[in-house]
Design an enzyme around this catalytic site. Structure first.
Site, PDB file in Angstrom:
ATOM      1  N   SER A 156      13.620  -3.745   5.087  1.00 30.79           N
ATOM      2  CA  SER A 156      13.554  -4.843   4.122  1.00 30.79           C
ATOM      3  C   SER A 156      14.815  -4.965   3.283  1.00 30.79           C
ATOM      4  CB  SER A 156      12.337  -4.666   3.206  1.00 30.79           C
ATOM      5  OG  SER A 156      12.472  -3.506   2.410  1.00 30.79           O
ATOM      6  N   GLY A 177      -7.743   4.459  10.163  1.00 30.65           N
ATOM      7  CA  GLY A 177      -7.354   3.446   9.185  1.00 30.65           C
ATOM      8  C   GLY A 177      -6.978   4.065   7.863  1.00 30.65           C
ATOM      9  N   SER A 178      -6.609   3.216   6.942  1.00 31.76           N
ATOM     10  CA  SER A 178      -6.177   3.666   5.622  1.00 31.76           C
ATOM     11  C   SER A 178      -7.352   4.259   4.850  1.00 31.76           C
ATOM     12  CB  SER A 178      -5.579   2.495   4.843  1.00 31.76           C
ATOM     13  OG  SER A 178      -4.508   1.904   5.546  1.00 31.76           O
ATOM     14  N   PRO A 179      -7.074   5.147   3.907  1.00 27.52           N
ATOM     15  CA  PRO A 179      -8.153   5.701   3.070  1.00 27.52           C
ATOM     16  C   PRO A 179      -8.839   4.608   2.264  1.00 27.52           C
ATOM     17  CG  PRO A 179      -6.141   7.007   2.852  1.00 27.52           C
ATOM     18  CD  PRO A 179      -5.771   5.773   3.623  1.00 27.52           C
ATOM     19  N   GLY A 180     -10.148   4.757   2.090  1.00 25.51           N
ATOM     20  CA  GLY A 180     -10.891   3.829   1.251  1.00 25.51           C
ATOM     21  C   GLY A 180     -11.320   2.549   1.914  1.00 25.51           C
ATOM     22  N   THR A 181     -11.255   2.483   3.253  1.00 27.27           N
ATOM     23  CA  THR A 181     -11.631   1.258   3.953  1.00 27.27           C
ATOM     24  C   THR A 181     -13.060   1.294   4.494  1.00 27.27           C
ATOM     25  OG1 THR A 181     -10.527   2.146   5.929  1.00 27.27           O
ATOM     26  CG2 THR A 181      -9.280   0.595   4.575  1.00 27.27           C
ATOM     27  N   GLY A 182     -13.827   2.340   4.192  1.00 28.72           N
ATOM     28  CA  GLY A 182     -15.242   2.338   4.544  1.00 28.72           C
ATOM     29  C   GLY A 182     -15.616   3.147   5.761  1.00 28.72           C
ATOM     30  N   LYS A 183     -14.786   4.107   6.168  1.00 29.07           N
ATOM     31  CA  LYS A 183     -15.095   4.892   7.365  1.00 29.07           C
ATOM     32  C   LYS A 183     -16.346   5.745   7.171  1.00 29.07           C
ATOM     33  CE  LYS A 183     -10.923   6.694   7.418  1.00 29.07           C
ATOM     34  NZ  LYS A 183     -10.141   5.879   6.472  1.00 29.07           N
ATOM     35  N   LYS A 216       7.462  -6.212  -5.217  1.00 29.11           N
ATOM     36  CA  LYS A 216       8.917  -6.232  -5.350  1.00 29.11           C
ATOM     37  C   LYS A 216       9.366  -7.271  -6.373  1.00 29.11           C
ATOM     38  CE  LYS A 216       9.705  -4.650  -0.606  1.00 29.11           C
ATOM     39  NZ  LYS A 216      10.212  -5.000   0.738  1.00 29.11           N
TER      40      LYS A 216
END
Length: 702
Positions: free
Chosen positions: A574, A117-123, A617
């Site tokens: 996009s 997962g993304s950094p800072g998500t509690g791993k 955006k």
């Protein structure tokens, strides 16, 4: 299981017996004890409450009637000091329901886990919480003994925790007594030899006495050196430990993770250090019966990953010197127990560079789990976010408590960072950074409590590198007048993009139609360092152009330029409606309003699909001076722009390319004719487009 073979004792003239490393969270043992399951069942059951259904409000009241509308979830407090912070680490976990369930199962069944997962998500927080809730094993000490048969293969023994120190002390005491006896005998023999030499009536008797004393001293000093090796080394000491260990091996080199044998520069002449005293435990041995956590698992070199596979499979691993130039490379101990639970973590790219066999080991003996980036916005979750702020204040220890309005602003920022309707971000490390910056500002201003104004100021000061770059980029555009000065232009559209996931930027797109260079067909040339997904989006746009145009596109080349896209290039789809509008404008020679910006993906049938980062955006368009912005209808509820931008820009949601052209193009007769023609060809009337909604599709990452 202790080795009681202490036939010889080392002399007491070698005081530099190396001390084992015991100031780590070590818990090692060799054998599973079924009797432990009775005492441990209750502790494993605590995982049921892993961060869920926690009384975050303590004795503070909750206004249930207004909980849905209140950003605090109905929590009635004066400041964060009124919120009870849980003592247990597991109760501080917020969100990650699927990951918590996996962790619970892994702790009960002794399974490995890989968290992506993304950094800072509690791993790392989940891994540490898991180690503190593992069943209490029968802790053991690990001793390394000299092997009289082969000094380069030290023996390994395990004893109950606390016994290791007693055994080493007993060996040292026996060695001390034996050394005293040897010293006593040595001085007796020296006195006898000197006395005899002095009684001989020769002129050389003083020299003879001196030589006799020196010879006896050297004889006792350098004989029977093998007794030094009889004192074992306490490799892992668990005498004072009561819980399972947690070893973080992130970024560790091979020796620190797998164990090592120190180099001995004096390998002969009676000055060598016994090989067993040079053995050092690694993280995998220290994590025995506990948790071994490795973040960014893909950064481990292939050799270390292969040896880690062996340790996982066998549950034991021999320690040898990791450097082939070291004398320790010739030493290899008996197998040392390393029956740990491995928690591997990483970002999405971790799976690409991870050894396939290592991942197979984890899948075969455990679970894989994806860490959520967002969670549903509910009153209960908002109260937990308020508790999160209190946790950060208590953890730091130097921050003033937060007032209710400041907490509300932080929760609102969590909603903005989620980028999805009715959601809150779970990237709590970044949010915690904002808490600390706001607290620092409040303290520097002399505030007793951190106020909403401090949080707003912190948001400005804690901007990411990407946000600072965008601000500088916008200023440079103004300084050099890179933006258009006219109100309308043919073939030029203001597109929008995202940098770094939290920073929007306006990216103009220009298009030009020229006669085909090839006699066979017309081609599309797109510049601006487009990546694969962006190139495919341009190809999809060409289908719409070919479908509605009266022109023979085989005789024309289409040139598309992403102006000043930068070194990073352009990725994602996009910009699809931006490219389509620019090409249609150039093809039909109809100008586009320049006070307008747009973002949205596009299907080959002309439906406008949702994209990501729409809030950032829109704010980028407002900063650049645009008055209107077109976004997909499906993203309308995702918009969470700051209050300062709400009056600056008009948001126009659309569902079809015909709506985009109707808003973006100027020049009524030409525009109306073009839009009517597009409606008739696509079979999608503008009046019914809003009722039909979108055709679905997943949001673009850009």
């Amino acid at each position: 299981m202790s080795n009681e073979s202490t036939n010889d004792a080392p002399p007491d003239d070698d005081p530099d017996d190396p001390e084992p490393s015991v100031d780590h969270d070590d818990t090692d043992g060799l054998q599973d004890d079924p009797a432990d399951s009775v005492d441990d069942a209750g502790e494993v059951d605590d995982l049921e409450n892993l961060g869920s259904d926690v009384g975050v409000e303590g004795d503070v009241s909750i206004d249930e009637d207004n909980a849905e509308d209140d950003l605090l979830g109905g929590l009635r407090i004066d400041d964060t000091s009124d919120i009870t912070v849980p003592d247990r680490l597991v109760d501080q976990v917020i969100g990650q329901e699927a990951a918590r369930e996996i962790v619970k199962r892994a702790a009960k069944q002794h399974r490995h886990v890989m968290m992506i997962g993304s950094p800072g998500t509690g791993k790392s927080l989940l891994a540490k919480a898991m180690s503190r809730l593992l069943p209490k094993e029968s802790l053991q000490d690990v001793l390394v003994y000299h092997n009289p048969d082969d000094s380069n293969e030290p023996k390994v023994r395990t004893v109950p925790a606390g016994k290791g120190e007693q055994i080493v002390d007993a060996h040292k005491e026996e060695a001390r007594k034996r050394n005293q006896m040897r010293s006593f005998l040595m001085w007796i023999m020296i006195l006898l030899a000197v006395g005899y030499a002095l009684l001989i009536a020769t002129p050389a008797r003083p020299l003879l006495a001196l030589l006799s004393a020196a010879g006896i001293y050297l004889l006792f000093r350098y004989t029977n050196r093998g007794s030094d090796a009889m004192v074992p080394k306490l490799l892992i000491n668990n005498a004072d430990r009561q819980v399972a260990p947690f070893e973080d091996a992130t970024g560790a080199h091979a020796g620190a993770m797998l164990g090592d044998v120190r180099h001995d520069p004096f390998q002969s002449g009676g000055m060598a250090t016994p090989s067993h005293e040079r053995v050092e435990a690694g993280s995998i041995q220290k994590a025995n019966k506990g948790v071994l956590f490795i973040d960014e698992i893909n950064t481990l070199d292939v050799r270390s990953q292969q040896k880690l596979m062996t340790a996982i499979q066998e549950g034991e691993f021999s320690i040898t010197g990791q450097s082939e130039r070291s004398s320790g490379a010739m030493v290899q101990t008996e197998a040392v127990p390393c029956d740990f639970i491995m928690v591997a973590a990483g970002n999405m790219d971790a799976m690409e560079n991870m050894h396939p066999a290592l991942r197979s080991r984890i899948k075969g003996y455990g679970y894989e789990v994806y860490m959520d980036d967002t969670i549903e916005d509910t009153p209960d979750m908002r109260r937990k976010y308020a508790r999160f702020v209190a946790q950060e204040v208590e953890k730091d220890g130097n921050l003033p408590h937060f007032a209710p309005d400041a907490i509300r602003e932080l929760i609102l920022e969590a909603k903005r960072r989620a980028g999805r309707k009715d959601s809150l971000t779970l990237k709590l490390r970044d949010l915690g950074g904002l808490v600390r910056v706001a607290g620092d500002i409040a303290r520097s201003e002399g505030h007793d409590l951190t106020q909403r104004s401090d949080v707003l100021e912190a948001k400005k000061r804690s901007r990411s590198i990407e946000q600072q770059f965008v601000d500088n980029y916008i200023q440079r555009r103004k300084d050099y007048e890179l933006g258009t000065t006219s109100e309308e232009a043919v073939g030029r559209v203001n597109g929008l993009a995202v940098m770094g996931g939290d920073s929007g930027i306006m990216l103009p797109v220009m298009a030009e139609i020229t006669p085909a260079q090839s006699q066979e067909e017309g081609r599309i040339y797109a510049t601006g360092q487009l990546k694969e997904m962006a190139e495919e989006a341009v190809e999809n746009v060409s289908a719409i152009i070919k479908k509605f145009s009266d022109e023979n596109m085989s005789e024309k080349d289409t040139h598309i330029q992403f102006v000043q896209a930068g070194e990073g290039g352009v990725d994602g789809d996009s910009a699809s409606i931006t490219v389509a509008t620019a090409v249609i404008s150039a093809l039909e020679d109809i100008p586009v309003a320049q006070e307008l910006a747009m973002t949205g993906s596009l299907s080959v049938r002309g439906d406008v699909l949702p994209v990501g980062g729409v809030t950032h955006k829109i704010e980028a368009a407002a900063k650049a001076g645009c008055e209107r912005v077109i976004i997909p209808k499906a993203n309308e509820d995702d918009v969470m722009i700051e209050d300062e931008y709400e009056e600056q820009i008009e948001i126009i949601p659309v569902t079809h390319i015909s709506e985009v052209l109707d808003v973006a193009l100027v020049g009524e007769p030409e525009k109306d004719s073009l839009v009517d023609r597009l409606k008739s060809i696509t079979g999608k009337a503008l009046d019914s487009a809003s009722d039909s909604g979108t055709t679905g599709g997943n949001p673009s990452p850009q």
